[in-house]
Design a protein around this motif. Structure first.
Motif, short mmCIF file in Angstrom:
data_model
loop_
_atom_site.label_atom_id
_atom_site.label_comp_id
_atom_site.label_asym_id
_atom_site.label_seq_id
_atom_site.Cartn_x
_atom_site.Cartn_y
_atom_site.Cartn_z
N ARG A 109 -105.35 39.55 -35.27
CA ARG A 109 -105.38 38.09 -35.13
C ARG A 109 -104.70 37.41 -36.32
O ARG A 109 -104.77 37.90 -37.44
N LYS A 110 -104.05 36.27 -36.06
CA LYS A 110 -103.25 35.58 -37.06
C LYS A 110 -104.01 34.39 -37.65
O LYS A 110 -104.60 33.61 -36.91
N VAL A 111 -103.94 34.28 -38.98
CA VAL A 111 -104.62 33.20 -39.69
C VAL A 111 -103.63 32.50 -40.61
O VAL A 111 -102.98 33.14 -41.45
N HIS A 140 -97.76 25.60 -36.95
CA HIS A 140 -98.64 26.73 -36.64
C HIS A 140 -99.84 26.24 -35.82
O HIS A 140 -100.96 26.19 -36.31
N PRO A 141 -99.62 25.87 -34.57
CA PRO A 141 -100.70 25.29 -33.76
C PRO A 141 -101.81 26.29 -33.44
O PRO A 141 -101.55 27.47 -33.17
N LEU A 142 -103.04 25.79 -33.48
CA LEU A 142 -104.19 26.60 -33.11
C LEU A 142 -104.11 26.98 -31.63
O LEU A 142 -103.69 26.18 -30.80
N GLY A 143 -104.53 28.20 -31.33
CA GLY A 143 -104.51 28.65 -29.95
C GLY A 143 -103.10 28.99 -29.47
O GLY A 143 -102.92 29.34 -28.31
N GLY A 144 -102.13 28.91 -30.38
CA GLY A 144 -100.76 29.24 -30.04
C GLY A 144 -100.21 30.25 -31.02
O GLY A 144 -100.37 31.46 -30.87
N VAL A 145 -99.61 29.75 -32.10
CA VAL A 145 -99.04 30.63 -33.11
C VAL A 145 -100.13 31.36 -33.89
O VAL A 145 -99.97 32.53 -34.25
N VAL A 146 -101.26 30.68 -34.14
CA VAL A 146 -102.33 31.29 -34.93
C VAL A 146 -103.67 31.18 -34.21
O VAL A 146 -103.90 30.29 -33.39
N HIS A 147 -104.56 32.12 -34.54
CA HIS A 147 -105.92 32.11 -34.01
C HIS A 147 -106.86 31.26 -34.85
O HIS A 147 -107.92 30.84 -34.39
N ALA A 148 -106.50 31.03 -36.12
CA ALA A 148 -107.30 30.20 -37.02
C ALA A 148 -106.39 29.63 -38.09
O ALA A 148 -105.35 30.22 -38.42
N ALA A 149 -106.78 28.47 -38.65
CA ALA A 149 -106.03 27.84 -39.73
C ALA A 149 -107.00 27.31 -40.76
O ALA A 149 -107.95 26.60 -40.41
N LEU A 150 -106.77 27.65 -42.01
CA LEU A 150 -107.66 27.25 -43.10
C LEU A 150 -106.89 26.41 -44.11
O LEU A 150 -105.81 26.80 -44.55
N VAL A 151 -107.45 25.24 -44.45
CA VAL A 151 -106.83 24.32 -45.39
C VAL A 151 -107.72 24.17 -46.62
O VAL A 151 -108.88 23.76 -46.50
N ASP A 152 -107.19 24.49 -47.79
CA ASP A 152 -107.87 24.31 -49.08
C ASP A 152 -107.34 23.00 -49.68
O ASP A 152 -106.16 22.88 -49.98
N VAL A 153 -108.24 22.01 -49.83
CA VAL A 153 -107.86 20.70 -50.38
C VAL A 153 -108.34 20.65 -51.83
O VAL A 153 -109.53 20.49 -52.10
N ALA A 172 -107.02 22.21 -37.47
CA ALA A 172 -107.37 23.29 -38.40
C ALA A 172 -108.76 23.81 -38.05
O ALA A 172 -109.59 23.08 -37.50
N SER A 173 -109.00 25.07 -38.35
CA SER A 173 -110.33 25.65 -38.13
C SER A 173 -111.30 25.22 -39.22
O SER A 173 -112.48 24.98 -38.97
N LEU A 174 -110.79 25.15 -40.47
CA LEU A 174 -111.62 24.81 -41.63
C LEU A 174 -110.79 24.00 -42.61
O LEU A 174 -109.68 24.38 -42.95
N VAL A 175 -111.35 22.89 -43.06
CA VAL A 175 -110.83 22.14 -44.20
C VAL A 175 -111.93 22.14 -45.26
O VAL A 175 -113.04 21.67 -45.01
N VAL A 176 -111.61 22.68 -46.43
CA VAL A 176 -112.63 22.84 -47.47
C VAL A 176 -112.07 22.37 -48.80
O VAL A 176 -110.93 22.68 -49.17
#
Length: 271
Positions: A109-111, A140-153, A172-176
């Motif tokens: 799976r791609k993240v 990198h759209p969710l459910g397309g190019v990647v299975h999850a996306a994480l953003v570190d702010v 994004a899956s997670l914004v933290v």
């Protein structure tokens, strides 16, 4: 997918905490992917190649940085040799390394992992983080190019972190949030399906002033005078961060739990 994000690793204590606990947490929680912010891992200021290797060997899949990304000068060249280290998208034009990259988790799976620096109350002006993060997530759209996306702010202002969470909601899956070293109590899933936490806290000794031995910060607050250097506190670290579960089909979050493991803070995590 089961994701773990750990906040800013602070000095020797924080590194020891990750080395002590992360392999166990990966097994007990059946984690698929782990991201660790390593921005203060080397004496509280940046990340050295040697300490990056320690954290990766301990079980981190990816390390993010921050405004101290290149305080350790060796990182300027090492980041191009080690693709598992991500610096902020908007750090500086021509900065080495990448601010967004896709990685492989369990079962292929791609993240996407990406990071931006905030603009409010920071020591210098950085490029607009909202436009850059939007571009990265659209690519990198969710459910397309990647299975999850994480953003570190990585920023000072809680308001800016919260605004980024809503800006990315559904994309994004997670914004933290990272940088301020104090864990917040607002873990939630936003209406569009993005898990959010204003600040993950630090992986470090909480018997301190945001990870530094207390004497010098207190002296500066009380007297307004500088007498010595800041030194990272060295007692047992608490690992702080967020555990997130996502739907592989949509990439959206189904669960978020604040994580506290070891040290002085009350333990928390998935059951």
């Amino acid at each position: 997918m089961k994701l773990l994000f750990l906040g800013d690793v602070m000095g020797r204590s924080g590194r020891a905490g990750v080395i002590t606990h992360l392999a166990r947490l990966r097994e007990e929680w059946a984690l698929d992917f782990v991201v660790v912010n390593g921005e203060n891992a080397t004496n509280g200021a940046g990340l050295s190649p040697a300490h990056a290797k320690e954290l990766l060997d301990a079980g981190a899949d990816v390390l993010t940085l921050g405004d101290h990304a290149f305080d350790q000068r060796d990182m300027l060249s090492f980041i191009n040799q080690e693709p598992r280290i991500i610096r902020p998208l908007n750090f500086a034009k021509g900065a080495p390394g990448a601010g967004a990259r896709v990685f492989e988790a369990t079962r292929g799976r791609k993240v996407l992992v990406t990071q931006v620096l905030g603009q409010v109350f920071m020591k210098r002006a950085f490029e607009d983080p909202f436009g850059l993060i939007e571009q990265a997530l659209k690519t990198h759209p969710l459910g397309g190019v990647v299975h999850a996306a994480l953003v570190d702010v990585h920023c000072e202002a809680t308001s800016e972190k919260m605004a980024m969470g809503h800006w990315c909601d559904g994309k994004a899956s997670l914004v933290v949030g990272t940088h301020t070293h104090v864990p917040t109590a607002d873990a939630m899933i936003l209406p569009g399906g993005t898990a959010f936490l204003s600040d993950a806290g630090m992986c470090g000794d909480y018997h301190s002033v945001i990870g530094m031995e207390k004497a010098e910060p207190m002296r500066r607050f009380v007297t307004g005078m500088v007498k010595g250097r800041f030194v990272p506190a060295g007692e047992e670290a608490t690992l702080s961060g967020a555990y997130v579960e996502t739907d592989d089909r949509t990439g959206k979050a189904t669960r978020i739990v604040s994580v506290r493991q070891g040290g002085r803070l009350a333990s928390s995590g998935p059951e």
